[in-house]
Design an enzyme around this catalytic site. Structure first.
Site, PDB file in Angstrom:
ATOM      1  N   ASP A  39       0.855  -1.184   0.000  1.00 18.98           N
ATOM      2  CA  ASP A  39       0.000   0.000   0.000  1.00 18.98           C
ATOM      3  C   ASP A  39       0.892   1.235   0.000  1.00 18.98           C
ATOM      4  O   ASP A  39       2.120   1.125  -0.071  1.00 18.98           O
ATOM      5  CB  ASP A  39      -0.961  -0.002   1.202  1.00 18.98           C
ATOM      6  CG  ASP A  39      -2.318   0.592   0.843  1.00 18.98           C
ATOM      7  OD1 ASP A  39      -2.374   1.808   0.572  1.00 18.98           O
ATOM      8  OD2 ASP A  39      -3.315  -0.152   0.810  1.00 18.98           O
ATOM      9  N   HIS A  82      -2.698   3.185  -4.642  1.00 20.06           N
ATOM     10  CA  HIS A  82      -2.149   2.678  -3.376  1.00 20.06           C
ATOM     11  C   HIS A  82      -0.720   2.185  -3.563  1.00 20.06           C
ATOM     12  O   HIS A  82      -0.344   1.132  -3.056  1.00 20.06           O
ATOM     13  CB  HIS A  82      -3.035   1.559  -2.822  1.00 20.06           C
ATOM     14  CG  HIS A  82      -4.337   2.056  -2.247  1.00 20.06           C
ATOM     15  ND1 HIS A  82      -4.397   2.812  -1.099  1.00 20.06           N
ATOM     16  CD2 HIS A  82      -5.618   1.903  -2.668  1.00 20.06           C
ATOM     17  CE1 HIS A  82      -5.667   3.111  -0.830  1.00 20.06           C
ATOM     18  NE2 HIS A  82      -6.421   2.586  -1.776  1.00 20.06           N
ATOM     19  N   GLU A 124      -9.547   2.677  -5.602  1.00 20.75           N
ATOM     20  CA  GLU A 124      -9.227   4.038  -5.181  1.00 20.75           C
ATOM     21  C   GLU A 124      -8.002   4.594  -5.902  1.00 20.75           C
ATOM     22  O   GLU A 124      -7.091   5.164  -5.305  1.00 20.75           O
ATOM     23  CB  GLU A 124      -9.016   4.078  -3.659  1.00 20.75           C
ATOM     24  CG  GLU A 124     -10.277   3.706  -2.882  1.00 20.75           C
ATOM     25  CD  GLU A 124     -10.088   3.732  -1.376  1.00 20.75           C
ATOM     26  OE1 GLU A 124     -11.045   4.049  -0.658  1.00 20.75           O
ATOM     27  OE2 GLU A 124      -8.973   3.414  -0.901  1.00 20.75           O
TER      28      GLU A 124
END
Length: 546
Positions: free
Chosen positions: A182, A253, A320
Site C-alpha cells: 500500500d 495505493h 481508489e
C-alpha cells in the site's frame, strides 16, 4: 449436552444418541485412513497438548472404522467436498469425510466438543475428557470463506500471521487475503527489486489513530516478510486447509513502491524523487505511471509472487486509483489516444486487463476490488465487491465470479457500538448482530447468477490498529458471527436465530479466552481496551445502500 449445542459455526445437523459418553483415557488411540496422515498428526498434536494423553497410533477397526476406545479418521466418498460426519457411539469416535479438508474441519468440531480447555496447551488438565454419544453432519455453504489482514498499514510479524491462521482454522475459514502493499508500506521481499524492502517497507513516522488524529509516533514503522517467511506462512496455512491469496495493489495505493523506484511514478507531472513512504491515511494522489517501464517492473514482481503463492487467485487491488496525475500527464494522455481508450477509466481497465492476460497465461486468475469494473472488466477477472453489493451484482450478472465483502456489513475495522468508550471509532456501527445477519447472496440475482458468488470475506484494515491487541479487539467476536454466515446454511438471513447464537457464544467466549484472544466483551471494552484522546473518524450516520 453443552458441547453439542454450543458449536460455532453451527453444524448442519446434530443428533443425540443417548446418555452414554465416550471417555478419552491413557489407552485411547488415534487412527487414520491412508491419505489423512496430516489431519491425524494435527489432531494428535493438538489434543496431546491440551489433554496430556498419549493418543498413540492405533489400528483401524473393521472396514476402516475406529477400533474400540479410539478416534478414527476415514474416507467416506458419499459426503460432499469439505463436509464431514462425526459418529460417537460404542466407545469410539469416527470422523468420515470425502476429502482431507472435510477431515480437518471435522477435527475442529471434535475439539469444540471436548470443551474450551481443549483449546489450551496443557495449562489445565481435567481428569476426565469425554464426548457425548451423537452424530453430527456438516458441510460448508461457500467455497470462499475469507479474512483479509492488512499488514501494509501496520505490519504484523510472521508469528502473528501464523496465530491468525490458527484462529481462522478454529472457525472453519479457508482463505487468508494478505494485503501486502500500500502507500504506507511494502511487506514482501522481491529479490530483483531490493529497494522495495530496503526503502518501501519503512515509513519515517506513523499516525496514531485515524487521519483526523493529531497524534504521531515519531519513530519509523515497518517490516517485511522474507521469501522464506512467506513460504512458511503458505505451508502453515496449507496444513490447515487455508489458501493464502496475496494482494499487490496497482495502479493506485502504490506510493511506497514509487518512493523506492521513482521511475514508476508520473515523472512528467511531479518530482517523484521527492516522495517518501506515506505516513498518513487516506487516498494518495501518487499512482503508477501507465507505461511499459511500470508493466515490466510489476511483471517481475508477479513472477516472484507466483513462485511463493500457489493460490489460484492473485489479487491486484485496483481500488481508489486517483486519476488526476493521469489527466495532467502528457504520456498518460498519449497512451489513452494511441490505444483508443475511453479516458482515464479506460486506461485503468487496460492496465488491469494487461495483468489479467499475463496471469491467465500462467494458469492463474486475477481478482480485484470492484473498481476494476469501471471502464470495462477484464475478461477473466473475479471481483471483490467492497463498495456495497452493487459491484458484485453487476459482476455476477456479467458472468464474473464474485467475493462479497461490502464495507457496510463486514469491515471489521468499523466501530462495534456508538459509545464514546469504543477505541478509535471508525465508520459505521456494525454490531455482532449486524454481522450475524449479513447475507452474502443478493436476492436480486437469479439462481444462475448466484452461482458466481464464490463466497464472502471479512476485511480487517489496520490504519488504526497498531498491534495484536487492537486487531483482536476489532476482529473478535464478530469474526465468529461472520464464520457462521460463511459456513452454515441453516436459515435465511431474516430467520437466523441471533438469540441462539448469543447462547452458543457464552461457551465460545471461553474458547477465545483459552486461545488468548483479546476480544471485545459483550458489555463493552475493558478499561485497558479504551484509548482516550486518540481520535477516530466521526460517526458517519446511516450507511449508503448496499
Amino acid at each position: 449436552m453443552t458441547s453439542l449445542t454450543h458449536l460455532i459455526p453451527a453444524a448442519q445437523s446434530v443428533t443425540t444418541r443417548g446418555d452414554e459418553t465416550f471417555v478419552l483415557d491413557e489407552d485411547t488411540t488415534l487412527t487414520a485412513s491412508p491419505g489423512l496422515g496430516g489431519e491425524e498428526r494435527w489432531l494428535r498434536m493438538t489434543l496431546q497438548a491440551a489433554t496430556g494423553l498419549p493418543l498413540r497410533e492405533g489400528v483401524p477397526g473393521p472396514r476402516g472404522g475406529a477400533a474400540d476406545n479410539s478416534i478414527g479418521l476415514h474416507h467416506d466418498p458419499s459426503l460432499p467436498s469439505e463436509g464431514y460426519r462425526i459418529t460417537i457411539r460404542d466407545n469410539r469416535t469416527l470422523i468420515g469425510s470425502a476429502d482431507t479438508a472435510g477431515a480437518f474441519w471435522g477435527a475442529q468440531t471434535l475439539r469444540q466438543l471436548l470443551g474450551p480447555d481443549a483449546h489450551r496447551r496443557a495449562l489445565l488438565r481435567p481428569t476426565r475428557w469425554e464426548l457425548p454419544e451423537a452424530e453430527i453432519r456438516d458441510r460448508p455453504r461457500f467455497r470462499w470463506r475469507g479474512l483479509l489482514l492488512d499488514v501494509a498499514r501496520h505490519f504484523m510479524p510472521k508469528d502473528g500471521v501464523l496465530r491468525y491462521l490458527d484462529l481462522m482454522a478454529a472457525h472453519k475459514l479457508n482463505v487468508l487475503h494478505l494485503h501486502l502493499t500500500d502507500d504506507q508500506g511494502w511487506r514482501v521481499e522481491i529479490k530483483r527489486h531490493p529497494k522495495l524492502t530496503g526503502i518501501a517497507s519503512w515509513r519515517p513516522r506513523t499516525k496514531r489513530g485515524h487521519r483526523a488524529s493529531p497524534l504521531w509516533v515519531e519513530t519509523p514503522h515497518g517490516g517485511y516478510y522474507t521469501q522464506d517467511d512467506i513460504r512458511e506462512i503458505v505451508a502453515y496455512a496449507a496444513d490447515r486447509h487455508i489458501t493464502v491469496v496475496p494482494e499487490i495493489d496497482v495502479p493506485g495505493h502504490s506510493q511506497a513502491a514509487i518512493a523506492a523506484y521513482p521511475e514508476l511514478g508520473n515523472t512528467d507531472v511531479i518530482d517523484t524523487t521527492a516522495l517518501t513512504v506515506w505516513d498518513t491515511w487516506g487516498i494518495s494522489p501518487n499512482v503508477l505511471a501507465p507505461g511499459d517501464t511500470t508493466l515490466r517492473f510489476y511483471e517481475g514482481v508477479f513472477e516472484e509472487i507466483l513462485d511463493l503463492f500457489p493460490s489460484e487467485f492473485i489479487h491486484v487491488g485496483g481500488d481508489e486509483c486517483a486519476k488526476d496525475q493521469w489527466r495532467r500527464s502528457p504520456s498518460a494522455q498519449a497512451r489513452i489516444k494511441d490505444l483508443g481508450l475511453a479516458g482515464e477509466d479506460g486506461l485503468q481497465s487496460w492496465f488491469i486487463g494487461h495483468f489479467d492476460r499475463w496471469l491467465s497465461a500462467r494458469g492463474r486468475r486475477l481478482i480485484g476490488w470492484d473498481e476494476i469494473l469501471e471502464g470495462g472488466p477484464a475478461p477473466g477477472a473475479a471481483v471483490s465487491s467492497w463498495r456495497g453489493r452493487a459491484g458484485g451484482i453487476a459482476a455476477a450478472r456479467a458472468g464474473h465470479d464474485v467475493v462479497m465483502c461490502p464495507e457496510q456489513q463486514v469491515y471489521l475495522d468499523h466501530r462495534q457500538a456508538e459509545g464514546d468508550d469504543e477505541p478509535v471509532p471508525i465508520g459505521y456501527v456494525r454490531t455482532l448482530e449486524d454481522v450475524y445477519r449479513f447475507e452474502p447472496v443478493p436476492p436480486e440475482l437469479t439462481a444462475e447468477q448466484a452461482r458466481h458468488v464464490l463466497g464472502t470475506q471479512a476485511n480487517v484494515w489496520t490504519e488504526a490498529m497498531e498491534d495484536q491487541a487492537r486487531v483482536d479487539y476489532q476482529t473478535f467476536p464478530r469474526l465468529a458471527a461472520f464464520a457462521e454466515v460463511a459456513w452454515s446454511a441453516l436459515a435465511a438471513p431474516g430467520e437466523r436465530d441471533f438469540v441462539d447464537f448469543e447462547r452458543r457464544m457464552t461457551v465460545h467466549y471461553a474458547r477465545l479466552d483459552a486461545l488468548g484472544v483479546g476480544y471485545r466483551p459483550p458489555d463493552g471494552p475493558k478499561p485497558w481496551q479504551k484509548r482516550p484522546g486518540v481520535l477516530g473518524r466521526p460517526l458517519d450516520g446511516p450507511p449508503p445502500p448496499g
